[in-house]
Design a protein around this motif. Structure first.
Motif, short mmCIF file in Angstrom:
data_model
loop_
_atom_site.label_atom_id
_atom_site.label_comp_id
_atom_site.label_asym_id
_atom_site.label_seq_id
_atom_site.Cartn_x
_atom_site.Cartn_y
_atom_site.Cartn_z
N UNK A 170 7.82 31.64 -21.29
CA UNK A 170 6.92 31.30 -22.16
C UNK A 170 6.21 32.59 -22.42
N UNK A 171 5.93 33.34 -21.33
CA UNK A 171 5.31 34.85 -21.27
C UNK A 171 5.97 35.55 -22.30
N UNK A 172 7.22 35.64 -22.30
CA UNK A 172 8.07 36.60 -23.32
C UNK A 172 7.75 36.07 -24.82
N UNK A 173 7.52 34.54 -25.01
CA UNK A 173 7.37 34.28 -26.58
C UNK A 173 6.11 34.53 -26.67
N UNK A 174 5.01 34.59 -26.04
CA UNK A 174 3.70 35.06 -26.35
C UNK A 174 3.80 36.42 -26.99
N UNK A 219 16.37 20.45 -3.72
CA UNK A 219 15.58 20.05 -5.14
C UNK A 219 14.31 20.62 -5.27
N UNK A 220 13.34 20.61 -4.29
CA UNK A 220 12.31 21.21 -4.40
C UNK A 220 12.34 22.73 -4.61
N UNK A 221 13.17 23.36 -4.08
CA UNK A 221 13.48 24.91 -4.37
C UNK A 221 13.79 25.09 -5.82
N UNK A 222 14.92 24.16 -6.18
CA UNK A 222 15.45 24.39 -7.65
C UNK A 222 14.15 24.13 -8.68
N UNK A 223 13.32 22.98 -8.43
CA UNK A 223 12.26 22.60 -9.37
C UNK A 223 11.18 23.75 -9.47
N UNK A 246 12.68 26.72 -11.47
CA UNK A 246 12.61 26.43 -12.78
C UNK A 246 11.40 26.68 -13.49
N UNK A 247 10.23 26.19 -12.63
CA UNK A 247 8.73 26.23 -12.98
C UNK A 247 8.59 27.93 -13.33
N UNK A 248 9.15 28.75 -12.36
CA UNK A 248 9.01 29.97 -12.53
C UNK A 248 9.75 30.67 -13.53
N UNK A 249 10.79 30.38 -13.87
CA UNK A 249 11.76 30.36 -14.95
C UNK A 249 10.98 30.06 -16.24
#
Length: 206
Positions: A199-203, A184-188, A191-194
């Motif tokens: 968000x970087x693409x949206x800027x 679950x930690x790895x999954x979280x 998701x943070x990286x994703x």
């Protein structure tokens, strides 16, 4: 399709091994073996199945978006996991085939619900759920870590079923649960990286 099928096959093999093989909860006996089954179902098979189904025609969160609620799924998993580790319910699952089946089915159900709530659904809805998914997975990692630590560090045996549960075996079981919380930690963190990438693409570029 090949990737999805491969993931489903791996999950199915894992479930067959722990539910029907020598490591099955009733056949193996020790509490640590029972915990291996628990972790395999929730932290290995459930995410693999969710990854295989996410975004496909078989993804239930596409048909029923109300299922895609990460925090609700997290709370459901917390209640199920902690509930089945109460001594009374744990003893019931170790001594009754019906209770064992209910325990394992509920583990798989809430595991799938959580992972599909953060990975599944229509593409347009996923970004809005990413932040909630991060919180849900990290909180799940925290509460499973807490439960694993309580089981590992308990000064006496917490469970007194027919087959017994030596303190050393209980400590091993707790460490197995601690290792499972890493999923679950790895999954979280993934998701943070994703979320950061999206968000970087949206800027807009200046």
């Amino acid at each position: 399709m090949t990737r999805r099928f491969s993931l489903l096959c791996i999950a199915a093999v894992a479930l067959v091994l722990v539910w029907g093989g020598a490591a099955s909860p009733l056949a193996a006996g020790p509490f640590s073996a029972h915990m291996i089954v628990h972790v395999t179902v929730m932290a290995l098979a459930a995410p693999l199945i969710a990854i295989a189904l996410a975004g496909s025609a078989w993804d239930p969160t596409r048909r029923w978006p109300w299922l895609a609620a990460p925090m609700a799924a997290m709370l459901a998993e917390l209640v199920v996991v902690w509930g089945w580790h109460l001594p009374l319910l744990h003893h019931a699952a170790r001594s009754s085939t019906a209770a064992l089946a209910a325990e394992q089915a509920s583990f798989l159900a809430v595991g799938l619900a959580l992972w599909l709530s953060v990975l599944g659904g229509r593409a347009a809805q996923r970004h809005a759920r990413l932040a909630g998914g991060v919180v849900a997975l990290l909180l799940t990692s925290m509460h499973m870590t807490l439960l694993g630590a309580l089981i590992t560090l308990a000064p006496r045996s917490l469970y007194h079923h027919d087959m017994g549960s030596a303190l050393a075996d209980q400590q091993v079981a707790g460490m197995v649960m601690l290792s499972g919380s890493m999923s679950y930690l790895a999954g979280g963190l993934w998701l943070v990286a994703r979320l950061l990438r999206e968000d970087r693409r949206r800027v807009p570029l200046r």
